[in-house]
Structures are given as structure tokens and as C-alpha cells.
Design an enzyme around this catalytic site. Structure first.
Site, PDB file in Angstrom:
ATOM      1  CG  MET A   1      -5.001  -6.285  -1.655  1.00  0.00           C
ATOM      2  SD  MET A   1      -3.864  -7.477  -1.018  1.00  0.00           S
ATOM      3  CE  MET A   1      -5.396  -8.878  -0.581  1.00  0.00           C
TER       4      MET A   1
ATOM      5  CG  ASP B   1      -2.062  -0.886   0.939  1.00  0.00           C
ATOM      6  OD1 ASP B   1      -1.758  -2.284   0.563  1.00  0.00           O
ATOM      7  OD2 ASP B   1      -1.751  -1.210   2.660  1.00  0.00           O
TER       8      ASP B   1
END
Length: 403
Positions: free
Chosen positions: A195, A152
Site C-alpha cells: 500500500m 504511508d
């Protein structure tokens, strides 16, 4: 600092850097101080609590370089949070009467660990710092040197976390195959769910990498092979406002003109609305031991598909998730260079007795540094004012404003 034994630990979700980082640390210690013993806890904090570890023997040292070619983590991960005692008791890792932090600290003492290298996100590394502080209070000095792992790229104040570049490139490859389905039916809607939880970096970076793949191709529009059909028509990230009605009107025009619509969706986009709907309906929202909403169980992609399918007149809808494909990839060239620089510096800091999280410090001129754990936290938002993102959004014709 005299070091007799080093322990390695990977934790949290996978990222395309874990095996390589483990291999890099072993290689560097073997190069500089082959007499230092190395162990690796199996499945992260799970192995620490259960006293379960690998001993890095001579064969492992000689072949540590092979780990650079593999994804996942050869020593294993788990989602174990030392402050979630209820979960630890339920899993049989500690007793009701135990203090998990004390149990973990005692294990490190029993195992004779002088340096603990943690490879994980903010929770993994700050927990390790808590262990070191606990041991210091009890007259045992443990140096914790962490490495930032997350696809991320959301660790404050680390400029670039390990694995994020590779995850974006792998997600782009996945998208290339999925969007190859764009003409399997007239008026098809494809949602590529990426994600990222509360950070849109990976979705944006994956979109950029995918469009670079498109730039390399030649097209034959007269035979239906057009860039327009393979293009990304919308990108939704948590940091940007999403007006379903406005976007539906725009995407319906794309559907009418091109014949299909392709959306890149961050799994964290719109989650607050989804959770609110579920709770208003009396449903229990599933959460992991860290308290995070289990996004794979609430299916953001399916929710967005329902919002758009009828509005844009889609006859067929596909929702595909690239997360597990991306996060278990072997590290790419850019990440391998970053891993090498960070693992070498991590070992240097270990011998200097300098604890902290290794990373290019955004609050200190982007210098590669040992960042004090007290400054480390998760949840760094993706900056939608980033030049390359703004340029990309103009090119696909989507207006962007903050959420």
C-alpha cells in the site's frame, strides 16, 4: 481550560496505531482528570453524523491498556467525507436539504463535547478543524487535537506518522512468507504489492525491514538455499522513474542466473499509465468518496506482472498484497513509544486549549509540536535521495532517478 466531555474519533483506513492511540488517550485522561467524561464515536464521522457513540465507563478505563495489544480500531472507522454531500445523502447520513458540516457541528454541541481528538490522516484532521472553525463562528468553542495516522507516512509536515513503522515490519513478515514460494516453480516471478498510493515510503521501508530479516539468516547455497533467491531484485515507487524495457532486460539476467525474480511494488507506481490505458479503452475508473482511484480495483500488481512476465520469461507469476495484513497489525515497540509520547502531549494540549495536529514538525526542527491545521496537508512524497534508500538500491543493483 475546563473540560467536561472529550470525544474520540478514528477515521480513514486502518493503521497499526488506532486502538493503541485510543487506549493511550483514555489512560492519560483517567490518570490526570478522571472526572472528565469520554465518549468515542463509532466508525468515525459516520458515528458523529448518526449520533452513535460509546460511553467510556469505568470498566473501559480500567482496561484501556488492553487496546495496545490489538490492531484495527476498537471504536471503528469509515471513509466518510463531510464535504462529499452526494455520498452522504446516498448513504442516508444527511438529507438533501442539510449542510453536512452544520449537522456534524450541531451533533457535537448536542453531545456537549469540549475537546475532539481525531486520529487519522490529513483529511480527517483538517475536516475536524473545519468543524471547530464553524462552531467558533457560531459562538461555540471546540478544541480539536489531532493525531497523525497513516501507514504511508505522507502527512506534511509530520516527520513520522503513527503506524508506519509497524506496517513496514508487518509487511516484511508477510513478504518473508510469500517469497518462500520463490522455488515452487522454475522461473518464477513474485510481485509483492505494498500500500502507499502516491507515496513510496511504505514500500521502501518494508523492503528495508525485509532485508534486515535476510541479514539475520544463515544460508546453504549448495542445497539451493541462497540469499540470492530470497533477495529483492527490484523496488518500484511512484517517486522514481520506471523504464519497463531497461528493467526487463536487467531482471531477465537475474531470472537466468538465479531462477526467480522478486519485486516490491508500491501500489501507486505506474497508476497514471494504468488509468490512462483504462480511460482510453472507454472504461470507468472506480474512485472512493475522497476522489481517490480505488487501487484494489485497478490492480497495479497485475498490470506490472503483464509488463514483465513475457519479457523476462517467467513460467509462473504470483502477485500478493500485504496491505490489509500490515495495516491491521497491533503496534510494535517503536510505534508504542511514539504513540505514548503523542497521546500524552495531545492531552496536555487539550487542557491548554491548544488546537492542532500533534507531530514532530519537520519545518520546525523536528520538535514535537501542536501543528496548526492550516499547515497540514497530505501527499508528502518519499525522498528517494534518503541515504538508506540509495544504499539499498545500490546493493540490489537497480538504478534510481526521479520520476
Amino acid at each position: 481550560m475546563t473540560i467536561k466531555r472529550v470525544a474520540l474519533l478514528t477515521a480513514g483506513g486502518f493503521a497499526p496505531c488506532l486502538s493503541s492511540a485510543v487506549g493511550g488517550l483514555i489512560e492519560r485522561y483517567t490518570e490526570l482528570a478522571p472526572e472528565v467524561e469520554i465518549i468515542a464515536y463509532k466508525h468515525g464521522y459516520h458515528g458523529l453524523l448518526s449520533k452513535n457513540y460509546y460511553v467510556v465507563d469505568q470498566q473501559a478505563r480500567e482496561n484501556a491498556g488492553l487496546l495496545h495489544k490489538f490492531g484495527g480500531s476498537s471504536i471503528g472507522n469509515s471513509r466518510v467525507k463531510l464535504t462529499n454531500k452526494k455520498d452522504l445523502v446516498a448513504r442516508g447520513l444527511v438529507k438533501e436539504s442539510d449542510d453536512p458540516l452544520q449537522v456534524a457541528a450541531n451533533r457535537l454541541v448536542e453531545d456537549g463535547v469540549d475537546v475532539l481528538h481525531t486520529i487519522g490522516g490529513d483529511d480527517t484532521n483538517t475536516t475536524a478543524a473545519d468543524l471547530a472553525h464553524y462552531l467558533h463562528e457560531h459562538d461555540y468553542e471546540l478544541t480539536v487535537v489531532g493525531l497523525p495516522k497513516t501507514i504511508d507516512n505522507d502527512i506534511v509536515p509530520v516527520r513520522q506518522s503513527l503506524g508506519a513503522w509497524t506496517a513496514a515490519d508487518s509487511g516484511a513478515l508477510y513478504a518473508e512468507h510469500v517469497i518462500g514460494e520463490c522455488q515452487s516453480n522454475p522461473r518464477e516471478l513474485i510481485i509483492h504489492e505494498v500500500m502507499g498510493r502516491n507515496c513510496g515510503y511504505l514500500t521502501a521501508a518494508t523492503a528495508r525491514s525485509y532485508r534486515k530479516l535476510l541479514d539475520q539468516k544463515q544460508w546453504v547455497p549448495s542445497l539451493g538455499l541462497s540469499r540470492e533467491s530470497r533477495e529483492i531484485h527490484a523496488i518500484f515507487v511512484p517517486e522514481a522513474h520506471i523504464d519497463i524495457e531497461v528493467e526487463a532486460d536487467r531482471l531477465k539476467k537475474v531470472m537466468d542466473e538465479v531462477g526467480n525474480v522478486n519485486i516490491f511494488l508500491s501500489e501507486g507506481a505506474g497508476v497514471s499509465e494504468i488509468v490512462e490505458q483504462l480511460e482510453e479503452a472507454g472504461e470507468t475508473v472506480p474512485r472512493d468518496p475522497f476522489g481517490h482511484v480505488q487501487l484494489d480495483k485497478i490492480n497495479p500488481g497485475q498490470w506490472f506482472a503483464k509488463q514483465f512476465a513475457a519479457r523476462i520469461g517467467a513460467e509462473k507469476v504470483m502477485v500478493q498484497k500485504s496491505g490489509y495484513f500490515s495495516r491491521a497489525s497491533a503496534a510494535g515497540e517503536e510505534d508504542l513509544r511514539l504513540i505514548k509520547s503523542m497521546t500524552d502531549y495531545a492531552v496536555e494540549c487539550a487542557f491548554a486549549g491548544k488546537a492542532g495536529l500533534i507531530g514532530h514538525d519537520e519545518e520546525n526542527g523536528d520538535l514535537l509540536s501542536s501543528i496548526d491545521f492550516a499547515r497540514v496537508k497530505g501527499g508528502k512524497a518519499f525522498d528517494i535521495e534518503t541515504d538508506w534508500f540509495k544504499e539499498m538500491m545500490v546493493e540490489i543493483g537497480q538504478e534510481v532517478r526521479p520520476a
